[in-house]
Write a protein that holds these residues in place. Structure first.
Motif, PDB file in Angstrom:
ATOM      1  N   LEU A  27      -5.734   6.023 -13.390  1.00 42.29           N
ATOM      2  CA  LEU A  27      -5.023   7.283 -13.594  1.00 42.29           C
ATOM      3  C   LEU A  27      -4.800   8.012 -12.280  1.00 42.29           C
ATOM      4  CD1 LEU A  27      -3.849   9.045 -15.814  1.00 42.29           C
ATOM      5  CD2 LEU A  27      -6.074  10.159 -16.041  1.00 42.29           C
ATOM      6  N   ASP A  28      -5.863   8.115 -11.491  1.00 40.82           N
ATOM      7  CA  ASP A  28      -5.762   8.839 -10.227  1.00 40.82           C
ATOM      8  C   ASP A  28      -6.787   8.281  -9.271  1.00 40.82           C
ATOM      9  OD1 ASP A  28      -6.044  12.369  -9.241  1.00 40.82           O
ATOM     10  OD2 ASP A  28      -5.636  10.556  -8.097  1.00 40.82           O
ATOM     11  N   GLY A  29      -6.366   7.364  -8.411  1.00 39.79           N
ATOM     12  CA  GLY A  29      -7.293   6.699  -7.511  1.00 39.79           C
ATOM     13  C   GLY A  29      -8.010   7.639  -6.575  1.00 39.79           C
ATOM     14  N   ALA A  30      -7.423   8.811  -6.332  1.00 45.56           N
ATOM     15  CA  ALA A  30      -8.040   9.749  -5.404  1.00 45.56           C
ATOM     16  C   ALA A  30      -9.337  10.334  -5.965  1.00 45.56           C
ATOM     17  CB  ALA A  30      -7.060  10.875  -5.079  1.00 45.56           C
ATOM     18  N   ARG A  31      -9.539  10.177  -7.275  1.00 44.52           N
ATOM     19  CA  ARG A  31     -10.762  10.733  -7.866  1.00 44.52           C
ATOM     20  C   ARG A  31     -11.970   9.850  -7.618  1.00 44.52           C
ATOM     21  NH1 ARG A  31      -9.879  12.423 -13.988  1.00 44.52           N
ATOM     22  NH2 ARG A  31      -9.730  10.166 -14.134  1.00 44.52           N
ATOM     23  N   GLY A  32     -11.768   8.671  -7.202  1.00 44.69           N
ATOM     24  CA  GLY A  32     -12.897   7.831  -6.809  1.00 44.69           C
ATOM     25  C   GLY A  32     -13.601   7.136  -7.951  1.00 44.69           C
ATOM     26  N   THR A  33     -14.012   7.857  -8.961  1.00 45.85           N
ATOM     27  CA  THR A  33     -14.740   7.230 -10.075  1.00 45.85           C
ATOM     28  C   THR A  33     -13.789   6.812 -11.184  1.00 45.85           C
ATOM     29  OG1 THR A  33     -15.135   9.407 -11.025  1.00 45.85           O
ATOM     30  CG2 THR A  33     -16.854   8.509  -9.617  1.00 45.85           C
ATOM     31  N   ASP A  34     -12.532   6.780 -10.882  1.00 45.74           N
ATOM     32  CA  ASP A  34     -11.491   6.343 -11.791  1.00 45.74           C
ATOM     33  C   ASP A  34     -11.726   4.909 -12.255  1.00 45.74           C
ATOM     34  OD1 ASP A  34      -7.952   6.648 -11.380  1.00 45.74           O
ATOM     35  OD2 ASP A  34      -9.330   7.787 -12.642  1.00 45.74           O
ATOM     36  N   THR A  35     -11.536   4.665 -13.550  1.00 50.06           N
ATOM     37  CA  THR A  35     -11.658   3.305 -14.065  1.00 50.06           C
ATOM     38  C   THR A  35     -10.379   2.525 -13.781  1.00 50.06           C
ATOM     39  OG1 THR A  35     -13.155   3.996 -15.828  1.00 50.06           O
ATOM     40  CG2 THR A  35     -11.978   1.930 -16.154  1.00 50.06           C
ATOM     41  N   GLN A  36     -10.536   1.334 -13.247  1.00 47.20           N
ATOM     42  CA  GLN A  36      -9.402   0.457 -13.008  1.00 47.20           C
ATOM     43  C   GLN A  36      -9.223  -0.461 -14.214  1.00 47.20           C
ATOM     44  OE1 GLN A  36      -9.501  -1.450  -9.106  1.00 47.20           O
ATOM     45  NE2 GLN A  36     -10.416   0.374  -8.193  1.00 47.20           N
ATOM     46  N   TYR A  37      -8.014  -0.500 -14.752  1.00 48.49           N
ATOM     47  CA  TYR A  37      -7.669  -1.338 -15.894  1.00 48.49           C
ATOM     48  C   TYR A  37      -6.850  -2.519 -15.390  1.00 48.49           C
ATOM     49  CZ  TYR A  37      -9.099   2.723 -18.596  1.00 48.49           C
ATOM     50  OH  TYR A  37      -9.819   3.763 -19.122  1.00 48.49           O
ATOM     51  N   TYR A  57      -3.706  -1.533  -2.146  1.00 50.20           N
ATOM     52  CA  TYR A  57      -3.895  -0.390  -3.052  1.00 50.20           C
ATOM     53  C   TYR A  57      -2.800   0.635  -2.780  1.00 50.20           C
ATOM     54  CZ  TYR A  57      -6.182   4.229  -3.984  1.00 50.20           C
ATOM     55  OH  TYR A  57      -6.489   5.523  -4.354  1.00 50.20           O
ATOM     56  N   PHE A  58      -2.100   1.038  -3.841  1.00 47.64           N
ATOM     57  CA  PHE A  58      -1.092   2.094  -3.784  1.00 47.64           C
ATOM     58  C   PHE A  58      -1.629   3.326  -4.502  1.00 47.64           C
ATOM     59  CE2 PHE A  58       2.560  -0.399  -2.366  1.00 47.64           C
ATOM     60  CZ  PHE A  58       2.231  -1.682  -2.748  1.00 47.64           C
ATOM     61  N   GLN A  59      -1.484   4.486  -3.871  1.00 49.40           N
ATOM     62  CA  GLN A  59      -1.866   5.746  -4.503  1.00 49.40           C
ATOM     63  C   GLN A  59      -0.701   6.713  -4.384  1.00 49.40           C
ATOM     64  OE1 GLN A  59      -4.443   6.984  -6.429  1.00 49.40           O
ATOM     65  NE2 GLN A  59      -3.017   8.701  -6.549  1.00 49.40           N
ATOM     66  N   GLY A  60      -0.036   6.969  -5.515  1.00 46.31           N
ATOM     67  CA  GLY A  60       1.078   7.898  -5.525  1.00 46.31           C
ATOM     68  C   GLY A  60       2.115   7.531  -4.476  1.00 46.31           C
ATOM     69  N   ASN A  61       2.510   8.542  -3.700  1.00 40.64           N
ATOM     70  CA  ASN A  61       3.515   8.338  -2.655  1.00 40.64           C
ATOM     71  C   ASN A  61       2.908   8.108  -1.276  1.00 40.64           C
ATOM     72  OD1 ASN A  61       5.717   8.731  -4.439  1.00 40.64           O
ATOM     73  ND2 ASN A  61       5.409  10.941  -4.326  1.00 40.64           N
ATOM     74  N   SER A  62       1.585   7.988  -1.245  1.00 46.03           N
ATOM     75  CA  SER A  62       0.918   7.778   0.046  1.00 46.03           C
ATOM     76  C   SER A  62       1.167   6.368   0.564  1.00 46.03           C
ATOM     77  CB  SER A  62      -0.590   7.990  -0.102  1.00 46.03           C
ATOM     78  OG  SER A  62      -0.863   9.288  -0.589  1.00 46.03           O
ATOM     79  N   ALA A  63       0.982   6.205   1.874  1.00 44.44           N
ATOM     80  CA  ALA A  63       1.096   4.861   2.456  1.00 44.44           C
ATOM     81  C   ALA A  63       0.029   3.961   1.839  1.00 44.44           C
ATOM     82  CB  ALA A  63       0.922   4.937   3.963  1.00 44.44           C
ATOM     83  N   PRO A  64       0.378   2.745   1.465  1.00 45.65           N
ATOM     84  CA  PRO A  64      -0.598   1.869   0.813  1.00 45.65           C
ATOM     85  C   PRO A  64      -1.705   1.422   1.763  1.00 45.65           C
ATOM     86  CG  PRO A  64       1.433   0.671   1.262  1.00 45.65           C
ATOM     87  CD  PRO A  64       1.703   2.096   1.582  1.00 45.65           C
ATOM     88  N   ASP A  65      -2.852   1.124   1.193  1.00 44.05           N
ATOM     89  CA  ASP A  65      -3.971   0.538   1.921  1.00 44.05           C
ATOM     90  C   ASP A  65      -3.779  -0.976   1.890  1.00 44.05           C
ATOM     91  OD1 ASP A  65      -7.631   0.543   1.439  1.00 44.05           O
ATOM     92  OD2 ASP A  65      -6.352  -0.585   2.799  1.00 44.05           O
ATOM     93  N   LYS A  66      -3.341  -1.531   3.015  1.00 46.34           N
ATOM     94  CA  LYS A  66      -3.011  -2.963   3.078  1.00 46.34           C
ATOM     95  C   LYS A  66      -4.141  -3.776   3.701  1.00 46.34           C
ATOM     96  CE  LYS A  66       1.880  -1.968   4.020  1.00 46.34           C
ATOM     97  NZ  LYS A  66       3.009  -2.246   4.939  1.00 46.34           N
ATOM     98  N   SER A  67      -5.318  -3.164   3.833  1.00 45.05           N
ATOM     99  CA  SER A  67      -6.370  -3.777   4.636  1.00 45.05           C
ATOM    100  C   SER A  67      -6.878  -5.108   4.093  1.00 45.05           C
ATOM    101  CB  SER A  67      -7.542  -2.800   4.779  1.00 45.05           C
ATOM    102  OG  SER A  67      -8.047  -2.445   3.513  1.00 45.05           O
ATOM    103  N   GLY A  68      -6.615  -5.405   2.829  1.00 45.62           N
ATOM    104  CA  GLY A  68      -7.096  -6.655   2.249  1.00 45.62           C
ATOM    105  C   GLY A  68      -6.111  -7.808   2.303  1.00 45.62           C
ATOM    106  N   LEU A  69      -4.906  -7.570   2.745  1.00 45.00           N
ATOM    107  CA  LEU A  69      -3.915  -8.654   2.782  1.00 45.00           C
ATOM    108  C   LEU A  69      -4.372  -9.703   3.792  1.00 45.00           C
ATOM    109  CD1 LEU A  69      -0.531  -6.690   2.627  1.00 45.00           C
ATOM    110  CD2 LEU A  69      -1.739  -7.858   0.778  1.00 45.00           C
ATOM    111  N   PRO A  70      -4.450 -10.977   3.384  1.00 43.74           N
ATOM    112  CA  PRO A  70      -5.046 -12.003   4.243  1.00 43.74           C
ATOM    113  C   PRO A  70      -4.168 -12.428   5.416  1.00 43.74           C
ATOM    114  CG  PRO A  70      -4.328 -12.971   2.165  1.00 43.74           C
ATOM    115  CD  PRO A  70      -4.127 -11.504   2.045  1.00 43.74           C
TER     116      PRO A  70
END
Lengths: 112, 116
Positions: free
Chosen positions: B96-106, B48-61
């Motif tokens: 649109l903005d993953g930081a909002r939490g309830t954001d819909t993923q397309y 998961y990438f959010q803006g310029n933040s470090a990505p969340d790579k926790s799911g990479l196998p």
């Protein structure tokens, strides 16, 4: 370890009748739940969601119910239409994180 | 407007080869996600990438998997030394903005990867 479980992989229902899809989850840290619908060769599309502070959300023919104490949610489609034939995925969001955990999906076939 | 696009739609490769999968998110979406769906399984979170933040790579196998997102837009998922168990449909989503939490993923249509 499957934290979101959808049993009964397939469901057949007559047009006009109700379709009920069930989903169970194990992680108490989930705070937001969603249903996605998927047609073959397409990506999942968002259908309806519910916050953990609610027990029901309705949008047209689609209603999602949440029983937090039982860690169970269900999707009701009424009346079912042939265009509803698709795979339905239950998903849950971890509190404080936007990643989603998905179930394996339920195939729904609506018979005209 | 244009949705999430992915390329190629299908990729067949030989075991041990490297592959690159591309995702073009919806314009203006700051969050981008990669999932994969193996046969008979649900969608499995990868990164998961959010803006310029470090990505969340926790799911990479495994360390054979990596992803980057250039200029906050297009993303490439790279799988090195592919194995047969990597065969799956790889799905990209944006919001649109993953930081909002309830954001819909397309979601995009996915790339079907087959490793022979």
């Amino acid at each position: 370890d499957q934290q979101v479980k959808q049993n009964s992989p397939s469901l057949s229902v007559q047009e006009g009748r109700i379709s009920i899809l069930n989903c169970d989850y194990t992680n108490s840290m989930f705070d937001y739940f969603l249903w996605y619908k998927k047609y073959p060769a397409e990506g999942p599309t968002f259908l309806i969601s519910i916050s953990s502070i609610k027990d029901k959300n309705e949008d047209g023919r689609f209603t999602v119910f949440l029983n937090k104490s039982a860690k169970h949610l269900s999707l009701h489609i009424v009346p079912s239409q042939p265009g509803d034939s698709a795979v339905y995925f239950c998903a849950a969001r971890y509190y404080g994180n936007n990643r989603l955990a998905f179930g394996k999906g339920n195939q729904v076939v609506v018979i005209p | 407007g244009a949705g999430v696009s992915q390329s190629p739609s299908n990729k067949v490769t030989e075991k041990g080869k490297d592959v690159e999968l591309r995702c073009d998110p919806i314009s203006g979406h700051t969050a981008l996600y990669w999932y994969r769906q193996s046969l008979g399984q649900g969608l499995e979170f990868l990164i998961y990438f959010q803006g310029n933040s470090a990505p969340d790579k926790s799911g990479l196998p495994s360390d054979r998997f990596s992803a980057e997102r250039t200029g906050g837009s297009v993303s490439t998922l790279t799988i090195q030394r592919t194995q047969q168990e990597d065969s799956a449909v790889y799905l990209c989503a944006s919001s649109l903005d993953g930081a909002r939490g309830t954001d819909t993923q397309y979601f995009g249509p996915g790339t079907r990867l087959t490793v022979l």
